[in-house]
Motif scaffolding. Structure first.
Motif, mmCIF file in Angstrom:
data_model
loop_
_atom_site.group_PDB
_atom_site.id
_atom_site.type_symbol
_atom_site.label_atom_id
_atom_site.label_comp_id
_atom_site.label_asym_id
_atom_site.label_seq_id
_atom_site.Cartn_x
_atom_site.Cartn_y
_atom_site.Cartn_z
ATOM 1 N N LEU A 48 4.170 -17.710 2.126
ATOM 2 C CA LEU A 48 3.649 -16.407 1.720
ATOM 3 C C LEU A 48 2.189 -16.493 1.309
ATOM 4 C CD1 LEU A 48 6.650 -15.002 -0.359
ATOM 5 C CD2 LEU A 48 5.941 -14.305 1.934
ATOM 6 N N GLY A 49 1.805 -17.616 0.708
ATOM 7 C CA GLY A 49 0.436 -17.788 0.261
ATOM 8 C C GLY A 49 -0.552 -17.989 1.382
ATOM 9 N N MET A 50 -0.088 -18.278 2.569
ATOM 10 C CA MET A 50 -0.984 -18.502 3.704
ATOM 11 C C MET A 50 -1.335 -17.226 4.458
ATOM 12 S SD MET A 50 -1.821 -21.678 3.766
ATOM 13 C CE MET A 50 -1.795 -21.577 1.960
ATOM 14 N N GLU A 51 -0.704 -16.106 4.100
ATOM 15 C CA GLU A 51 -0.974 -14.864 4.831
ATOM 16 C C GLU A 51 -2.432 -14.455 4.653
ATOM 17 O OE1 GLU A 51 0.868 -10.374 5.493
ATOM 18 O OE2 GLU A 51 1.403 -11.532 3.710
ATOM 19 N N GLY A 52 -3.070 -14.094 5.737
ATOM 20 C CA GLY A 52 -4.477 -13.722 5.712
ATOM 21 C C GLY A 52 -5.393 -14.833 6.187
ATOM 22 N N ILE A 53 -4.919 -16.077 6.116
ATOM 23 C CA ILE A 53 -5.713 -17.196 6.628
ATOM 24 C C ILE A 53 -5.740 -17.115 8.149
ATOM 25 C CG2 ILE A 53 -5.980 -19.697 6.699
ATOM 26 C CD1 ILE A 53 -6.316 -18.518 3.922
ATOM 27 N N ALA A 54 -6.927 -17.201 8.718
ATOM 28 C CA ALA A 54 -7.110 -17.132 10.179
ATOM 29 C C ALA A 54 -6.537 -15.838 10.760
ATOM 30 C CB ALA A 54 -6.479 -18.350 10.866
ATOM 31 N N GLY A 55 -6.592 -14.773 9.971
ATOM 32 C CA GLY A 55 -6.189 -13.466 10.483
ATOM 33 C C GLY A 55 -4.694 -13.208 10.526
ATOM 34 N N THR A 56 -3.874 -14.091 9.958
ATOM 35 C CA THR A 56 -2.425 -13.897 10.008
ATOM 36 C C THR A 56 -2.007 -12.758 9.086
ATOM 37 O OG1 THR A 56 -2.097 -15.528 8.249
ATOM 38 C CG2 THR A 56 -1.995 -16.315 10.527
ATOM 39 N N THR A 57 -0.986 -12.023 9.488
ATOM 40 C CA THR A 57 -0.463 -10.937 8.672
ATOM 41 C C THR A 57 0.985 -10.673 9.050
ATOM 42 O OG1 THR A 57 -0.804 -8.646 7.942
ATOM 43 C CG2 THR A 57 -1.220 -9.130 10.261
ATOM 44 N N ILE A 58 1.769 -10.201 8.093
ATOM 45 C CA ILE A 58 3.171 -9.885 8.337
ATOM 46 C C ILE A 58 3.329 -8.441 8.790
ATOM 47 C CG2 ILE A 58 5.457 -9.700 7.283
ATOM 48 C CD1 ILE A 58 4.674 -11.970 5.400
ATOM 49 N N LEU A 59 2.706 -7.523 8.077
ATOM 50 C CA LEU A 59 2.777 -6.107 8.415
ATOM 51 C C LEU A 59 1.514 -5.675 9.144
ATOM 52 C CD1 LEU A 59 4.208 -4.668 5.058
ATOM 53 C CD2 LEU A 59 5.454 -5.331 7.126
ATOM 54 N N PRO A 60 1.579 -4.629 9.959
ATOM 55 C CA PRO A 60 0.388 -4.149 10.676
ATOM 56 C C PRO A 60 -0.718 -3.752 9.700
ATOM 57 C CG PRO A 60 2.382 -3.124 11.551
ATOM 58 C CD PRO A 60 2.797 -3.862 10.316
ATOM 59 N N ARG A 61 -1.957 -3.987 10.112
ATOM 60 C CA ARG A 61 -3.084 -3.644 9.257
ATOM 61 C C ARG A 61 -3.415 -2.150 9.324
ATOM 62 N NH1 ARG A 61 -5.387 -8.292 7.507
ATOM 63 N NH2 ARG A 61 -5.080 -10.169 8.771
ATOM 64 N N ALA A 62 -3.179 -1.510 10.456
ATOM 65 C CA ALA A 62 -3.522 -0.098 10.618
ATOM 66 C C ALA A 62 -2.612 0.770 9.766
ATOM 67 C CB ALA A 62 -3.406 0.297 12.086
ATOM 68 N N GLY A 63 -3.186 1.753 9.132
ATOM 69 C CA GLY A 63 -2.409 2.667 8.311
ATOM 70 C C GLY A 63 -3.055 4.031 8.281
ATOM 71 N N ALA A 64 -2.336 4.997 7.746
ATOM 72 C CA ALA A 64 -2.853 6.362 7.636
ATOM 73 C C ALA A 64 -2.269 7.005 6.396
ATOM 74 C CB ALA A 64 -2.515 7.177 8.878
ATOM 75 N N GLY A 65 -3.116 7.663 5.631
ATOM 76 C CA GLY A 65 -2.675 8.435 4.487
ATOM 77 C C GLY A 65 -2.768 9.912 4.809
ATOM 78 N N THR A 66 -1.770 10.674 4.429
ATOM 79 C CA THR A 66 -1.769 12.098 4.765
ATOM 80 C C THR A 66 -1.120 12.914 3.658
ATOM 81 O OG1 THR A 66 -1.153 13.729 6.458
ATOM 82 C CG2 THR A 66 0.422 11.979 6.005
ATOM 83 N N ASP A 67 -1.557 14.141 3.536
ATOM 84 C CA ASP A 67 -0.962 15.082 2.590
ATOM 85 C C ASP A 67 -1.426 16.483 2.983
ATOM 86 O OD1 ASP A 67 0.543 16.056 0.551
ATOM 87 O OD2 ASP A 67 -0.705 15.278 -1.078
ATOM 88 N N SER A 68 -0.658 17.478 2.567
ATOM 89 C CA SER A 68 -1.005 18.857 2.903
ATOM 90 C C SER A 68 -0.815 19.743 1.696
ATOM 91 C CB SER A 68 -0.158 19.362 4.075
ATOM 92 O OG SER A 68 1.208 19.444 3.711
ATOM 93 N N VAL A 69 -1.492 20.884 1.707
ATOM 94 C CA VAL A 69 -1.425 21.837 0.615
ATOM 95 C C VAL A 69 -1.447 23.241 1.206
ATOM 96 C CG1 VAL A 69 -3.939 21.822 0.331
ATOM 97 C CG2 VAL A 69 -2.485 22.560 -1.555
ATOM 98 N N LEU A 70 -0.692 24.142 0.599
ATOM 99 C CA LEU A 70 -0.700 25.538 1.025
ATOM 100 C C LEU A 70 -1.784 26.267 0.233
ATOM 101 C CD1 LEU A 70 0.590 27.684 2.807
ATOM 102 C CD2 LEU A 70 2.197 28.172 0.942
ATOM 103 N N VAL A 71 -2.788 26.749 0.936
ATOM 104 C CA VAL A 71 -3.956 27.369 0.306
ATOM 105 C C VAL A 71 -3.757 28.880 0.269
ATOM 106 C CG1 VAL A 71 -6.468 27.539 0.337
ATOM 107 C CG2 VAL A 71 -5.339 25.524 1.313
ATOM 108 N N ASP A 72 -4.029 29.460 -0.872
ATOM 109 C CA ASP A 72 -3.919 30.915 -1.023
ATOM 110 C C ASP A 72 -5.206 31.575 -0.534
ATOM 111 O OD1 ASP A 72 -3.025 33.429 -1.665
ATOM 112 O OD2 ASP A 72 -3.408 33.236 -3.823
ATOM 113 N N ALA A 73 -5.454 31.421 0.745
ATOM 114 C CA ALA A 73 -6.653 31.987 1.367
ATOM 115 C C ALA A 73 -6.456 32.014 2.878
ATOM 116 C CB ALA A 73 -7.897 31.168 1.011
ATOM 117 N N ALA A 74 -7.200 32.860 3.541
ATOM 118 C CA ALA A 74 -7.115 32.983 4.996
ATOM 119 C C ALA A 74 -7.721 31.757 5.663
ATOM 120 C CB ALA A 74 -7.834 34.241 5.463
#
Length: 294
Positions: free
Chosen positions: A110-136
């Motif tokens: 587990l301590g070797m993750e990140g060395i020479a670019g190694t990774t367990i989970l994908p690096r790409a991610g996205a954050g999203t959220d929405s809100v209902l606006v009281d306006a046109a």
């Protein structure tokens, strides 16, 4: 240990300060030093105390890295406690010591993750959220086209962790090629003679579709001196459409994770980015609704 941390953070040698070796290996070394050097009555308790002192001494020098330190603190304490317990079991030389040895290769892997670019989970991610606006939709588009007024985030996590916070923005329009320059709170440290360093993000509209009942605008991140230390941001997309007498505004932030271990920092960064998307939604919703009340 303190000197090693300082060197790694200042020089970023080999990129090790963003790998699992930094966030798992260093606390493991702290625990082992306590167990094999001090022979304490409670190795776990003394290890926790030493780590706390270590973090307190380091915080003043880390600057923007203090964000990572705060976020990683639960991980560091967990690693110290686990390694101290495993080391104690091994030193007991009893029947449980053989079982304790099984944890050693797992921790090393587990301590070797990140060395020479190694990774367990994908690096790409996205954050999203929405809100209902009281306006046109037209009001929402007008708010998106103008520089927003930034307030303090409502989310406790964004307020508790010392993330850069936006304070002002320049630029406007919703056409392709239009730009925004967002100014964030400056970078500061407690180093003697250190002066605040400005932090900004420059965005340029790469795609734009605006209609009477909604639209979609994609901002490319052209330059980033605010968050580049923690994640590689690519785009921010705002989409809005008429809904229930108002407008549904959705923000999505695309990024690549730059810290390991992925199983810890991946969910944390995803959560923080979701909150950031929600903050953008609330900010521009407030701008659109303020125009309606005028």
């Amino acid at each position: 240990m303190f000197a090693l941390l300082t060197v790694l953070r200042i020089t970023s040698w080999g990129g090790l300060d963003q790998t699992a070796l930094f966030y798992l290996g260093l606390p493991a070394v702290v625990a082992l030093l306590v167990v094999f050097t001090f022979r304490p009555r409670s190795a776990v308790g003394v290890s926790m105390a030493v780590l706390t002192l270590f973090l307190a001494m380091s915080g003043a020098l880390l600057g923007e890295g203090l964000v990572c330190l705060v976020i990683a603190a639960p991980l560091l304490y967990a690693v110290v406690a686990l390694v101290a317990m495993v080391a104690e079991r091994i030193m007991d030389s009893g029947k449980n010591s053989r079982h304790a040895f099984l944890a050693v290769p797992l921790l090393m892997a587990l301590g070797m993750e990140g060395i020479a670019g190694t990774t367990i989970l994908p690096r790409a991610g996205a954050g999203t959220d929405s809100v209902l606006v009281d306006a046109a939709p037209s009001r929402v588009a007008a708010a998106l086209a103008a520089p927003p007024a930034y307030d303090e985030p409502a989310a406790l996590f964004l307020r508790a962790v010392p993330f850069p916070q936006p304070v002002a923005a320049e630029g406007g329009g919703l056409g392709v090629g239009d730009t925004r320059t967002v100014t964030f709170t400056p970078r500061t440290t407690l180093r003697p003679g250190d002066e605040p360093t400005p932090r900004t993000m420059v965005l340029e509209i790469a795609e734009s579709e605006v209609d009477t009942d909604g639209g979609r605008v994609v901002f490319d991140v052209v330059e980033d001196t605010a968050f580049a230390r923690w994640m590689d941001m690519h785009q921010a997309e705002a989409s809005w459409t008429a809904e229930d007498g108002g407008t549904r505004l959705t923000w999505t932030i695309d990024y690549d994770r730059t810290f390991e271990p992925s199983w810890y920092f991946g969910p944390v960064q995803a959560y923080a980015t979701d909150l950031a998307a929600g903050y953008l939604g609330d900010t521009f919703a407030a701008g659109a609704e303020a125009e309606v009340r005028r």
